[in-house]
Design a protein around this motif. Sequence first.
Motif, PDB file in Angstrom:
ATOM      1  N   GLY A   1       0.824  -1.275  -0.069  1.00 21.81           N
ATOM      2  CA  GLY A   1       0.180  -0.114   0.011  1.00 21.81           C
ATOM      3  C   GLY A   1       0.878   1.161  -0.053  1.00 21.81           C
ATOM      4  N   ARG A   2       0.294   2.317  -0.006  1.00 17.93           N
ATOM      5  CA  ARG A   2       0.835   3.551   0.067  1.00 17.93           C
ATOM      6  C   ARG A   2       0.044   4.645   0.857  1.00 17.93           C
ATOM      7  NH1 ARG A   2       0.053   5.972  -5.955  1.00 17.93           N
ATOM      8  NH2 ARG A   2      -2.209   5.798  -5.939  1.00 17.93           N
ATOM      9  N   PRO A   3       0.730   5.560   1.442  1.00 19.93           N
ATOM     10  CA  PRO A   3       0.119   6.564   2.348  1.00 19.93           C
ATOM     11  C   PRO A   3      -0.629   7.525   1.608  1.00 19.93           C
ATOM     12  CG  PRO A   3       2.507   7.218   2.285  1.00 19.93           C
ATOM     13  CD  PRO A   3       2.182   5.660   1.627  1.00 19.93           C
ATOM     14  N   GLN A   4      -1.818   8.057   2.254  1.00 18.03           N
ATOM     15  CA  GLN A   4      -2.704   8.745   1.459  1.00 18.03           C
ATOM     16  C   GLN A   4      -3.118   9.718   2.438  1.00 18.03           C
ATOM     17  OE1 GLN A   4      -5.678   7.300  -1.483  1.00 18.03           O
ATOM     18  NE2 GLN A   4      -4.245   5.954  -2.284  1.00 18.03           N
ATOM     19  N   ILE A   5      -3.886  11.137   2.161  1.00 19.90           N
ATOM     20  CA  ILE A   5      -4.550  11.982   3.231  1.00 19.90           C
ATOM     21  C   ILE A   5      -5.952  11.755   2.851  1.00 19.90           C
ATOM     22  CG2 ILE A   5      -4.767  14.282   3.667  1.00 19.90           C
ATOM     23  CD1 ILE A   5      -1.961  13.020   4.271  1.00 19.90           C
ATOM     24  N   ASP A   6      -6.751  11.440   3.956  1.00 17.08           N
ATOM     25  CA  ASP A   6      -7.988  11.266   3.816  1.00 17.08           C
ATOM     26  C   ASP A   6      -8.624  12.840   3.714  1.00 17.08           C
ATOM     27  OD1 ASP A   6      -8.243  12.089   6.251  1.00 17.08           O
ATOM     28  OD2 ASP A   6      -8.666  10.135   7.134  1.00 17.08           O
ATOM     29  N   SER A   7     -10.123  12.557   3.809  1.00  8.24           N
ATOM     30  CA  SER A   7     -10.969  13.883   3.866  1.00  8.24           C
ATOM     31  C   SER A   7     -10.971  14.674   4.948  1.00  8.24           C
ATOM     32  CB  SER A   7     -12.433  13.408   3.371  1.00  8.24           C
ATOM     33  OG  SER A   7     -12.929  12.676   4.391  1.00  8.24           O
ATOM     34  N   ASP A   8     -10.511  14.142   5.816  1.00  5.29           N
ATOM     35  CA  ASP A   8     -10.392  14.961   7.348  1.00  5.29           C
ATOM     36  C   ASP A   8      -8.914  15.349   7.543  1.00  5.29           C
ATOM     37  OD1 ASP A   8     -12.981  14.184   7.992  1.00  5.29           O
ATOM     38  OD2 ASP A   8     -12.412  12.224   8.880  1.00  5.29           O
ATOM     39  N   GLY A   9      -7.970  14.963   6.482  1.00  3.09           N
ATOM     40  CA  GLY A   9      -6.698  15.709   6.478  1.00  3.09           C
ATOM     41  C   GLY A   9      -5.824  14.576   7.306  1.00  3.09           C
ATOM     42  N   HIS A  10      -6.367  13.431   7.718  1.00  4.04           N
ATOM     43  CA  HIS A  10      -5.387  12.583   8.260  1.00  4.04           C
ATOM     44  C   HIS A  10      -4.608  11.665   7.273  1.00  4.04           C
ATOM     45  CE1 HIS A  10      -8.393  13.354  11.515  1.00  4.04           C
ATOM     46  NE2 HIS A  10      -7.276  13.140  12.295  1.00  4.04           N
ATOM     47  N   LYS A  11      -3.607  11.196   7.839  1.00  2.00           N
ATOM     48  CA  LYS A  11      -2.515  10.615   6.915  1.00  2.00           C
ATOM     49  C   LYS A  11      -2.750   9.129   7.300  1.00  2.00           C
ATOM     50  CE  LYS A  11       1.501  11.724   5.800  1.00  2.00           C
ATOM     51  NZ  LYS A  11       3.064  11.783   5.688  1.00  2.00           N
ATOM     52  N   ARG A  12      -3.297   8.181   6.347  1.00  2.00           N
ATOM     53  CA  ARG A  12      -3.617   7.009   6.314  1.00  2.00           C
ATOM     54  C   ARG A  12      -2.861   6.195   5.349  1.00  2.00           C
ATOM     55  NH1 ARG A  12      -7.715   6.670  10.062  1.00  2.00           N
ATOM     56  NH2 ARG A  12      -9.005   8.612  10.422  1.00  2.00           N
ATOM     57  N   VAL A  13      -2.973   4.590   5.512  1.00  2.00           N
ATOM     58  CA  VAL A  13      -2.004   3.923   4.417  1.00  2.00           C
ATOM     59  C   VAL A  13      -3.393   3.147   3.833  1.00  2.00           C
ATOM     60  CG1 VAL A  13      -0.962   1.808   3.995  1.00  2.00           C
ATOM     61  CG2 VAL A  13       0.068   3.584   5.783  1.00  2.00           C
ATOM     62  N   PHE A  14      -3.283   3.189   2.653  1.00  2.00           N
ATOM     63  CA  PHE A  14      -4.220   2.399   1.707  1.00  2.00           C
ATOM     64  C   PHE A  14      -3.709   1.261   1.019  1.00  2.00           C
ATOM     65  CE2 PHE A  14      -6.320   6.205   2.689  1.00  2.00           C
ATOM     66  CZ  PHE A  14      -7.593   6.109   2.959  1.00  2.00           C
ATOM     67  N   GLY A  15      -4.190   0.070   1.169  1.00  5.96           N
ATOM     68  CA  GLY A  15      -3.518  -1.085   0.498  1.00  5.96           C
ATOM     69  C   GLY A  15      -4.110  -2.449   0.486  1.00  5.96           C
ATOM     70  N   VAL A  16      -3.578  -3.541   0.287  1.00  3.69           N
ATOM     71  CA  VAL A  16      -4.002  -4.691   0.188  1.00  3.69           C
ATOM     72  C   VAL A  16      -3.154  -5.393   1.252  1.00  3.69           C
ATOM     73  CG1 VAL A  16      -4.397  -6.863  -1.107  1.00  3.69           C
ATOM     74  CG2 VAL A  16      -4.732  -4.649  -2.143  1.00  3.69           C
ATOM     75  N   ILE A  17      -3.973  -6.471   1.959  1.00  2.00           N
ATOM     76  CA  ILE A  17      -3.202  -7.237   2.966  1.00  2.00           C
ATOM     77  C   ILE A  17      -3.714  -8.718   2.592  1.00  2.00           C
ATOM     78  CG2 ILE A  17      -3.383  -8.115   5.452  1.00  2.00           C
ATOM     79  CD1 ILE A  17      -4.352  -5.427   6.244  1.00  2.00           C
ATOM     80  N   ARG A  18      -2.481  -9.725   2.743  1.00  2.00           N
ATOM     81  CA  ARG A  18      -2.636 -10.810   2.064  1.00  2.00           C
ATOM     82  C   ARG A  18      -2.044 -11.746   3.076  1.00  2.00           C
ATOM     83  NH1 ARG A  18       0.432 -14.093  -2.207  1.00  2.00           N
ATOM     84  NH2 ARG A  18       2.098 -12.425  -1.879  1.00  2.00           N
ATOM     85  N   ASP A  19      -2.670 -12.840   3.086  1.00  2.00           N
ATOM     86  CA  ASP A  19      -2.437 -14.029   4.163  1.00  2.00           C
ATOM     87  C   ASP A  19      -1.239 -14.965   3.216  1.00  2.00           C
ATOM     88  OD1 ASP A  19      -1.730 -16.261   5.574  1.00  2.00           O
ATOM     89  OD2 ASP A  19      -3.728 -16.233   6.450  1.00  2.00           O
TER      90      ASP A  19
END
Length: 359
Positions: free
Chosen positions: A63-81
């Motif tokens: 994944g990679r970090p992104q800024i959400d609508s509230d201005g918080h930095k979050r990581v969006f991506g895929v988790i795999r077992d």
Amino acid sequence: MFGLDPKLPLQQRIDYIELIPEKDRANVLQLFQQVLSGTPNPEPLRHRIRWPDGSLHWLEISGRPQIDSDGHKRVFGVIRDITEQQQRASALSQSERRFSSLFHMSPDAALLIRLADSSIIEANQHFENLFGWNVADIKGKTTLELQIWCDLRQRDELRRTALPDQDPIIQEVQLNSRDGRQLHGVLRSQYIEIDNEACLFSTFLDTTERKKAEAALRASEEKFAKAFRQTPDAVVITDKCNGTFVDINPAFEQRFGWNKDEAIGRTSLELGIWKSSAERQQLLDAMQRDGSCQNLPAELFSRSGQLSHNLIFGGEIELAGRPCLVLTVRDVSHEREQEQALRDSQERLSLALDSASLG
């Protein structure tokens, strides 16, 4: 993926960090911070989590970090077992470590050869010590370049019979060392695959010194057998413990009249050879005391009852772990007759001289 039953609602909020084993947590948090800071990382993030049942499982996060609508930095991506994948990788790693330990700790010279072109992938220290080539210098070279095979037909046979799912191939071979010595030994070769490539794992047990010792023993035995059979003296081999004949030579058969089948397994007492039990005891005492005897006089009977004068020479030997005596019986009857004739002649001469002086 997290060990939870999707049919049951969560009773409380799950803290993802708490799922990470405590001893891994600091390292994983550091990796998360790097991702959040935007530090490039070409590899996905891999770490372990603990399921509610206590078992450990591997996850891979891309994944990679992104800024959400509230201005918080979050990581969006895929988790795999990737638990099974990691288990396979771990098993492979352990297998490779075991193979490496076996390879390098083998007491025999060991080679790992690519089957397609006979090029050497690896060799152990025992190979270097025995054959004289530096391991680093021969990697990538072929056994043909090293001229290691004395008989290329054995090499061809090995390559022809080395097949998957087959027991190790065992060959008695001769191989050349770097300095030109020919080494005798037993070559054990097993077909294996490494990185989907057909290879041969071979070990060589050096039997050169054993072969030399065996050859020397055979030569010695041949010399003994030749002397035993062809000597004009009667020679016998007896069991030291019970006195039975183990072998007799042709001269004994000719002189004493018993053939091998009749004598072997019987004693000289049973055959009635000794005239004097005292002389036999002298022989036994000498062998017990000195382990040998020299010029021991003995009067012996043949099968027909003819008495002969003899000198016996002997010593101890071991046959197949069995203590034995080898005795040479030399007939000196003619010499004794000549000595007696000389004494008789001297006595007659002395009597004649005495008579002449009286007359």
